[in-house]
Motif scaffolding. Sequence first.
Motif, PDB file in Angstrom:
ATOM      1  N   VAL A   1      42.496  40.853  34.213  1.00 33.68           N
ATOM      2  CA  VAL A   1      42.289  40.001  35.379  1.00 33.68           C
ATOM      3  C   VAL A   1      42.927  40.673  36.586  1.00 33.68           C
ATOM      4  O   VAL A   1      44.055  41.166  36.500  1.00 33.68           O
ATOM      5  CB  VAL A   1      42.937  38.601  35.181  1.00 33.68           C
TER       6      VAL A   1
ATOM      7  N   VAL B   1      40.124  31.188  36.538  1.00 36.37           N
ATOM      8  CA  VAL B   1      40.669  32.131  37.511  1.00 36.37           C
ATOM      9  C   VAL B   1      39.793  32.029  38.753  1.00 36.37           C
ATOM     10  O   VAL B   1      38.585  32.230  38.681  1.00 36.37           O
ATOM     11  CB  VAL B   1      40.653  33.571  36.972  1.00 36.37           C
ATOM     12  N   HIS B   2      40.384  31.667  39.855  1.00 40.57           N
ATOM     13  CA  HIS B   2      39.569  31.434  41.047  1.00 40.57           C
ATOM     14  C   HIS B   2      39.591  32.621  41.989  1.00 40.57           C
ATOM     15  O   HIS B   2      40.521  33.405  41.998  1.00 40.57           O
ATOM     16  CB  HIS B   2      40.017  30.162  41.747  1.00 40.57           C
ATOM     17  N   ARG B   3      38.548  32.730  42.779  1.00 41.98           N
ATOM     18  CA  ARG B   3      38.453  33.828  43.722  1.00 41.98           C
ATOM     19  C   ARG B   3      39.592  33.764  44.721  1.00 41.98           C
ATOM     20  O   ARG B   3      40.023  32.675  45.070  1.00 41.98           O
ATOM     21  CB  ARG B   3      37.104  33.739  44.444  1.00 41.98           C
ATOM     22  N   PRO B   4      40.093  34.899  45.176  1.00 37.38           N
ATOM     23  CA  PRO B   4      39.545  36.231  44.966  1.00 37.38           C
ATOM     24  C   PRO B   4      39.885  36.855  43.612  1.00 37.38           C
ATOM     25  O   PRO B   4      39.398  37.929  43.324  1.00 37.38           O
ATOM     26  CB  PRO B   4      40.190  37.040  46.089  1.00 37.38           C
ATOM     27  N   GLY B   5      40.692  36.156  42.781  1.00 35.31           N
ATOM     28  CA  GLY B   5      41.001  36.707  41.468  1.00 35.31           C
ATOM     29  C   GLY B   5      39.754  36.716  40.606  1.00 35.31           C
ATOM     30  O   GLY B   5      38.869  35.876  40.772  1.00 35.31           O
ATOM     31  N   ARG B   6      39.639  37.692  39.708  1.00 33.26           N
ATOM     32  CA  ARG B   6      38.490  37.679  38.810  1.00 33.26           C
ATOM     33  C   ARG B   6      38.799  38.416  37.511  1.00 33.26           C
ATOM     34  O   ARG B   6      39.664  39.290  37.462  1.00 33.26           O
ATOM     35  CB  ARG B   6      37.237  38.258  39.470  1.00 33.26           C
ATOM     36  N   ILE B   7      38.040  38.035  36.471  1.00 29.62           N
ATOM     37  CA  ILE B   7      38.151  38.712  35.193  1.00 29.62           C
ATOM     38  C   ILE B   7      37.357  40.006  35.329  1.00 29.62           C
ATOM     39  O   ILE B   7      36.160  39.973  35.623  1.00 29.62           O
ATOM     40  CB  ILE B   7      37.582  37.831  34.070  1.00 29.62           C
ATOM     41  N   VAL B   8      38.012  41.145  35.147  1.00 30.28           N
ATOM     42  CA  VAL B   8      37.310  42.416  35.362  1.00 30.28           C
ATOM     43  C   VAL B   8      36.918  43.095  34.058  1.00 30.28           C
ATOM     44  O   VAL B   8      36.250  44.127  34.082  1.00 30.28           O
ATOM     45  CB  VAL B   8      38.158  43.403  36.215  1.00 30.28           C
TER      46      VAL B   8
ATOM     47  N   ALA C   1      42.439  32.455  32.492  1.00 32.17           N
ATOM     48  CA  ALA C   1      41.255  33.270  32.228  1.00 32.17           C
ATOM     49  C   ALA C   1      40.512  32.754  30.994  1.00 32.17           C
ATOM     50  O   ALA C   1      39.283  32.682  30.979  1.00 32.17           O
ATOM     51  CB  ALA C   1      41.656  34.736  32.039  1.00 32.17           C
TER      52      ALA C   1
END
Lengths: 349, 360
Positions: free
Chosen positions: A19, A65-72, A60
């Motif tokens: 994340v 997980v909310h923007r700007p965070g993201r599962i990558v 996650a």
Amino acid sequence: MTPLDETGGTVLEVRDLAVEFPLTGSVVRAVDGVDLDVAAGEIVGVVGESGSGKSVTMLALLGLVHRPGRIVGGSVRLRGTELAGLGPRELARLRGRRMALIPSDAGAALNPVTRIGAQVDEGLARHLPELPRAERQGRILDILRRVGLPRPDTQVRRYPHELSGGMQQRVAVAMGVQLGPDLLIADEPTTALDVTIQAQILRLLLDVREESGTAILFVTHDMTAVAEICDRVLVMYAGQIVESGSVAEVCAAPGHPYTKALLDAIPPLGGEPPEELTTIPGAPPDPRAWPVGCRFAERCPLRRRLGDPAECTSVAPAMATLDSRGSAGRRSRCHFPDALVEAVGGLVR
Amino acid sequence: MSGIPLLSVRGLGKEFRERGFGSGRSVVRAVDDVSFDIHQGETLGLVGESGSGKTTIGRMIVRLEEPTSGRIELRGEDLRDLSGRRLMEFRRDVQMIFQNTQNAFNPRRSIRSVLSDPYEIHRLAAGRELEERIGELMRRVGLTPEMLDRYPQQFSGGQRQRIGIARALALQPSLVIADEPVSGLDVSVQAQVLNLFAGLRRELGLAMLFISHDLRAVYFLCERIAVMYLGRLVEIGPRRRLLENPVHPYTRALVGSIPAFQPGGGFTRTVIQGEISDSEPTATGCHFAPRCALWRELGRPERCREARPPLSPAPGGGMAACHFADVPGSQAAEFGDAAPGAHSAVGPVNLAARLPGGSG
């Protein structure tokens, strides 16, 4: 419904979860390659200090997980269903029914202007809209009774502020378990509570597991609580899992210097108290630029004792099985786990 | 210990009137006839659940609250008599450290300005001397003078608590009231802050009232422990005696509810049913009786409901307030089976099993 044995009793299977949170000019990889499995009826503790990534990992899993965070990257499978590609609506259908969250501060999580009964009803009304209202009422009283809320018929008409912290937390547990989820994520469910109430809530989690075989991920920074209710434990540091294994084995002979440091920092009870408690020097590394080698190296007492071996700061240790001891699934992210055992001489305390 | 105690609290009481209008508001007795002493250089731990009145006691000692009844004396002098210059001196001598470090500092003031306050208010130092003293203060609590121009929110929780300690130490007090100073901190940070307190005691001979619900922290730091239940002091004594041979049924239940840290040993804690709010604060009788396992075991004696048990000497040191403290066999009393069927009853308080051997 998937039959139990089809997935070998595994409820949750997480592989290489990552994340990220973008900042101006840099990126924080808050969760970096987390693997974890939870079997039906198992309670797995996730310990680590603030900023270790344990709460973000849980968010996650829930798709929160909310923007700007993201599962990558990575995969999250709940009872064999891959959650990674699911949209918000599909995830919302799973949350509450298949996996549920018990928040750390129920007082803040409950809606202050909605009566307890109506809040507990939200999950039922959403996931079981076909149920007649009267039947839902019966189920609400039943679940509140099961979590040990005294006089549920009176409590349902109350507002959250009219309940004590312990009672609020019981309501949060009721909301978490009412639809019989496969997985319950309890994120620091007792941190804000008195020790006597904490004992009641942990006892309640054990009862929930006993009665419905729910798998529970128990997130905490309290090793003593982990030791008493968890089957297995995962220790997180700087966005990674650094050690995993059965609670008894990890506590008796930690395989990672960070785990040992966490255990040593617990003030002993009884006897003549020590002059000083063992502490971990320094602070966790900057998440914007994780160190190249071991992320704990800078603070590691074992590394100093071994005369600063070069690989600690140049090679990132992989999560490796500790062959020499313990049962299967004993793993540690340290270059010199055996040196730790020799140094400790077995038992911690 | 002999001589006049540094702090002497006698028959302290505090009543709060419930919020609202009219005469129907009920009175809550938050603190009810509490007495204890703290000697020079001694640390007393005050434990109890939320709602037990321990914070109110701390606030009364630093005069943030006015007692409804009773006396607080510092070196034999009644606090109520203080005014003007004597009050200023008292404020130098007794300092408070707060739990919530988020709210304990003005976010718009730098740490330099926060730490300069005590010196300026009491006209103790200015200019270069002030600069030197606050720099020294920062080093004393494990921070550096370079951090002085930062603002509170630029520090971690543990660092902010160090600043709280620095602020309290600025005027070289003889007594510090610390209200839950380590709750909410991570274990390793908590250990650092506890070590800081222990070091300050050793080096400065500071006396302290350490208010906490964390018995492990209290046990580490305090040579005596006082236990509060619903406004009353139910037991007080030397730490080892209190932990290893608790006399009052509530103390025993409280000690039993601490996780024993026996990995793989399963759930070993005592679960006391009910909450502090289930107990009715009555003028007569024992507040703990409704939740007391010993009371049930003895067939619910009337005496527990009718007469307030006085604090009387306990074997091994200290005092306890229980009518049946000396009942034979009560040591083996089981706790936690208040509501039959609700949870399985857990075993007796087995201290031998709870205590890690040696000095840790």
